[in-house]
Design a protein around this motif. Structure first.
Motif, short mmCIF file in Angstrom:
data_model
loop_
_atom_site.label_atom_id
_atom_site.label_comp_id
_atom_site.label_asym_id
_atom_site.label_seq_id
_atom_site.Cartn_x
_atom_site.Cartn_y
_atom_site.Cartn_z
N LEU A 154 -0.38 15.02 -30.71
CA LEU A 154 -0.78 16.03 -29.71
C LEU A 154 -1.63 15.60 -28.72
N ARG A 155 -2.52 14.70 -29.12
CA ARG A 155 -3.64 13.88 -28.31
C ARG A 155 -2.87 12.93 -27.14
N ASP A 156 -1.73 12.38 -27.53
CA ASP A 156 -1.22 11.27 -26.88
C ASP A 156 -0.39 12.21 -25.93
N PHE A 157 0.52 13.35 -26.32
CA PHE A 157 1.35 13.92 -25.43
C PHE A 157 0.65 14.73 -24.30
N MET A 158 -0.50 15.26 -24.56
CA MET A 158 -1.51 16.05 -23.87
C MET A 158 -2.15 15.13 -22.63
N ALA A 159 -2.65 13.75 -23.26
CA ALA A 159 -3.12 12.77 -22.26
C ALA A 159 -2.07 12.36 -21.16
N ALA A 160 -0.89 12.32 -21.89
CA ALA A 160 0.26 11.80 -20.70
C ALA A 160 0.62 12.91 -19.75
N GLU A 161 0.51 14.24 -20.28
CA GLU A 161 0.82 15.44 -19.58
C GLU A 161 -0.30 15.58 -18.67
N PHE A 162 -1.65 15.44 -18.61
CA PHE A 162 -2.71 15.49 -17.81
C PHE A 162 -2.38 14.50 -16.77
N GLN A 163 -2.21 13.26 -17.11
CA GLN A 163 -2.27 12.05 -16.18
C GLN A 163 -1.02 12.36 -15.21
N LYS A 164 0.08 12.81 -15.71
CA LYS A 164 1.29 13.01 -15.07
C LYS A 164 0.88 14.28 -13.79
N THR A 165 0.57 15.24 -14.35
CA THR A 165 0.29 16.30 -13.50
C THR A 165 -0.92 15.81 -12.43
N ARG A 166 -1.75 15.26 -12.94
CA ARG A 166 -2.93 14.85 -11.81
C ARG A 166 -2.35 13.80 -10.82
N SER A 167 -1.36 13.21 -11.31
CA SER A 167 -0.78 11.81 -10.32
C SER A 167 0.11 12.85 -9.46
N GLU A 168 0.91 13.64 -10.08
CA GLU A 168 1.89 14.34 -8.98
C GLU A 168 1.25 15.01 -7.87
N LEU A 169 0.09 15.78 -8.49
CA LEU A 169 -0.62 16.67 -7.34
C LEU A 169 -1.72 15.93 -6.41
N LYS A 170 -1.82 14.56 -6.79
CA LYS A 170 -2.72 13.59 -6.02
C LYS A 170 -4.20 14.18 -6.35
N LEU A 171 -4.42 14.66 -7.21
CA LEU A 171 -5.79 15.20 -7.63
C LEU A 171 -6.64 14.06 -8.31
N THR A 172 -7.92 14.02 -7.93
CA THR A 172 -9.13 13.15 -8.83
C THR A 172 -9.35 13.74 -9.95
N GLN A 173 -9.88 13.07 -10.94
CA GLN A 173 -10.23 13.61 -12.09
C GLN A 173 -11.50 14.78 -11.86
N ALA A 174 -12.22 14.93 -11.00
CA ALA A 174 -13.19 15.56 -10.76
C ALA A 174 -12.55 16.90 -10.39
N GLN A 175 -11.57 16.91 -9.58
CA GLN A 175 -10.66 17.97 -9.13
C GLN A 175 -9.94 18.60 -10.27
N MET A 176 -9.17 17.88 -11.07
CA MET A 176 -8.53 18.37 -12.34
C MET A 176 -9.30 18.92 -13.17
N ALA A 177 -10.77 18.27 -13.38
CA ALA A 177 -11.64 19.08 -14.40
C ALA A 177 -12.07 20.22 -14.04
N ALA A 178 -12.23 20.43 -12.62
CA ALA A 178 -12.77 21.66 -12.11
C ALA A 178 -11.68 22.58 -12.23
N GLU A 179 -10.20 22.35 -11.84
CA GLU A 179 -9.19 23.30 -12.33
C GLU A 179 -9.20 23.67 -13.86
N LEU A 180 -9.48 22.86 -14.43
CA LEU A 180 -9.59 23.28 -16.27
C LEU A 180 -10.92 23.89 -16.44
N GLY A 181 -11.65 23.89 -15.68
CA GLY A 181 -13.10 24.45 -16.20
C GLY A 181 -13.74 23.51 -17.20
#
Length: 108
Positions: free
Chosen positions: A15-42
């Protein structure tokens, strides 16, 4: 035969591998920084970085925020505020369940 701890670890790793790949894919597709993605996730940036690098498994609240913010499908309906309605992406939820089921996890 796998022990209960080995099954639990296997489930967590998959599950950790699956979710890490999902987070990276989503962030890349939306062209978000890690800081922006973190803020979205709280969560803070360091915690988000740990999720992407597979150091930690996301918590249930983070998973639910991710689904509600990034895994929604618009439907041909209007909500009470006059906006297009959306529902959780069932295919994504089924994939999470597939990962859980494939590891034969029994957490009890």
């Amino acid at each position: 035969i796998m022990s209960k701890k080995e099954r639990r670890d296997s489930y967590k790793n998959q599950l950790r591998d699956f979710m890490a790949a999902e987070f990276q894919k989503t962030r890349s597709e939306l062209k978000l920084t890690q800081a922006q993605m973190a803020a979205e996730l709280g969560i803070d940036v360091r915690s988000y970085s740990f999720l992407e690098s597979r150091d930690y498994l996301c918590s249930t609240p983070v998973l639910l925020r991710y689904i509600s913010k990034f895994k929604q499908i618009e439907i041909d309906s209007i909500d009470q505020d006059g906006k297009k309605a959306s529902v959780p992406d069932v295919a994504f939820i089924q994939e999470v369940c597939r990962v859980l089921n494939s590891s034969d996890s029994r957490l009890v």
